[in-house]
Write a protein that holds these residues in place. Structure first.
Motif, PDB file in Angstrom:
ATOM      1  N   ASN A 176       0.832  -1.214   0.000  1.00 17.67           N
ATOM      2  CA  ASN A 176       0.000   0.000   0.000  1.00 17.67           C
ATOM      3  C   ASN A 176       0.865   1.262   0.000  1.00 17.67           C
ATOM      4  OD1 ASN A 176      -2.468  -1.512   0.183  1.00 17.67           O
ATOM      5  ND2 ASN A 176      -2.069  -1.792   2.369  1.00 17.67           N
ATOM      6  N   ARG A 202      -0.739   4.873  -0.645  1.00 19.60           N
ATOM      7  CA  ARG A 202      -1.613   5.295   0.448  1.00 19.60           C
ATOM      8  C   ARG A 202      -0.798   5.646   1.694  1.00 19.60           C
ATOM      9  NH1 ARG A 202      -3.413   3.190   4.905  1.00 19.60           N
ATOM     10  NH2 ARG A 202      -2.546   1.124   4.438  1.00 19.60           N
ATOM     11  N   HIS A 256      -0.403   9.291   3.512  1.00 21.85           N
ATOM     12  CA  HIS A 256      -0.795   9.411   4.909  1.00 21.85           C
ATOM     13  C   HIS A 256       0.337  10.001   5.740  1.00 21.85           C
ATOM     14  CE1 HIS A 256      -1.897   8.037   9.034  1.00 21.85           C
ATOM     15  NE2 HIS A 256      -3.123   8.272   8.592  1.00 21.85           N
ATOM     16  N   SER A 310      -2.281  13.819  -1.092  1.00 26.63           N
ATOM     17  CA  SER A 310      -2.280  12.672  -1.999  1.00 26.63           C
ATOM     18  C   SER A 310      -1.337  12.856  -3.178  1.00 26.63           C
ATOM     19  CB  SER A 310      -3.701  12.390  -2.495  1.00 26.63           C
ATOM     20  OG  SER A 310      -4.227  13.513  -3.187  1.00 26.63           O
TER      21      SER A 310
END
Length: 221
Positions: free
Chosen positions: A123, A126, A130, A136
């Motif tokens: 991931n 993501r 984070h 993003s």
């Protein structure tokens, strides 16, 4: 009287490494961008296409930001200035879309002009976003450059003043990335807002003897 820190962070000689093209190869493929035009067109860009970077283009960007022009004993004269030529940074890359490279975390080895494969990251996009407080776009480019500092390299010479020149040096590095991106129809955006502990953990560094200081996604525009 204390030991001189090495020019490059040590690594396992058995680790997987990828040889990058040298300047005599990529220079034939990189547009000769006029300096005035590059400075005039420089922007912080947060929107990128889905196009890949070529390995030649990535090698060029790494050379522009931390490439070694001339080794000299315990020093290395690079393409960017640094206080006392101490160059306290290591360059990590979250690779999303680079021709011929699998996705994952890499570290640049400037002495041998290689990429060291650090690990796959589950991931990855993501978790990177984070760690950057939900921004993003930091994970939407072809690769995200992250510079860490090994403060001992600078403290060895400048003691308590090291923190000041480390941060000055970071600006030199990222500005070169901005200008180099202009030559390959790419864009970048310097980012200083992130969760220190979370980003250091994502890079597998201890946050004390080595910690992240700056990052910038790069992608075609």
């Amino acid at each position: 009287g204390i030991p001189v820190p090495p020019v490059e962070k040590p690594y396992d000689s058995n680790a997987h490494r990828i040889q990058l093209p040298f300047s005599d190869k990529w220079a034939q493929k990189i547009e000769k961008k006029d300096l005035i035009a590059a400075i005039s067109n420089r922007r912080s860009r947060r929107r990128f296409s889905t196009k890949e970077l070529s390995l030649d283009e990535l090698a060029f960007l790494l050379w522009a930001t931390q490439g070694i022009r001339q080794p000299s004993g315990n020093l290395a004269y690079r393409t960017v200035p640094s206080a006392g030529a101490r160059h306290s940074f290591e360059t990590y890359l979250f690779v999303m879309r680079v021709e011929g490279l699998q996705q994952g975390l890499y570290r640049y080895l400037p002495v041998s002009n290689e990429l060291l494969f650090v690990c796959e990251v589950e991931n990855m996009e993501r978790r990177l976003a984070h760690a950057c407080l939900g921004q993003s776009f930091v994970a939407k480019g072809a690769a995200t450059f992250i510079w860490t500092t090994i403060p001992y390299r600078m403290e060895w010479r400048y003691s308590l003043a090291a923190h000041r020149v480390i941060l000055i040096d970071a600006g030199h590095v990222c500005q070169n990335l901005y200008l180099a991106c202009e030559a390959i129809q790419a864009g970048t955006c310097a980012v200083g807002a992130y969760d220190q502990e979370e980003l250091d953990k994502l890079l597998n560094i201890d946050g004390i003897d080595e910690f992240s200081v700056y990052l910038a996604p790069v992608g075609k525009i």
